[in-house]
Design a protein around this motif. Sequence first.
Motif: not given
Length: 236
Positions: A74-99
Amino acid sequence: LDGIEAALAADPDIEVLAAGPAEIVNPFAASHARVEALEAPDVIAMDDDPIRAVMTKRKSSIVLSCRAIKKGNADAFFSAGSTGALLTGATLIVKRIHGIRRAALAPVLPNGDAGVMLIDCGANADCTPEYLLQFAYMGKFYTHDLLGCEDPRIGLLNIGAEETKGTELQKQTYALLKEAHEAGRLNFVGNVEARDVFSGNVDVLVCDGFSGNVLLKCIEGTAMMLMKRLKGIFYK
């Protein structure tokens, strides 16, 4: 589901992974040619602890969708769910941009003929000047590459336009943004007061998540109050 149908109608090339309970997404996918069901039996509630939920509810729509991004399905993800869980998932699974130290929430608000990106508006209540500098760069690249803004003007949310205004966070951030401006890396236009957000004079508004969240909800509340009063006038 209504949103997915609207997107399919608006873009003949888009393909959608619909993540959710099987009894909802399977029939929907079966009746739409460009939709694939992603069964997610686990549910992350709005009041769940974000980190615990992402770690334990591995078959939730948020976790499965973040994995789809990570795998390139997938190229993008839209969610109406928990913002905290979305950010956590993005950080732990997708990972941040280097730096990049912290992810940020960045809605685009109406501003003149275009829009102003508010970054951050709630992901990071406590920030350092380095975080805010990185927010400025992320906002610059996003508005340039995706919104077509040729040379994004970067502003710093503050209680006054003068360079000496604000707490130590704003003063130190101002110095970093000014340095980046003088080096030709950012088009920093200075401090921006809350009343000037919609002036059309800034394309990216940088702030800590606490201030940005207060600003965003104040804007929402003002809009609701005005609409309520207008409706009352029309009914008279």
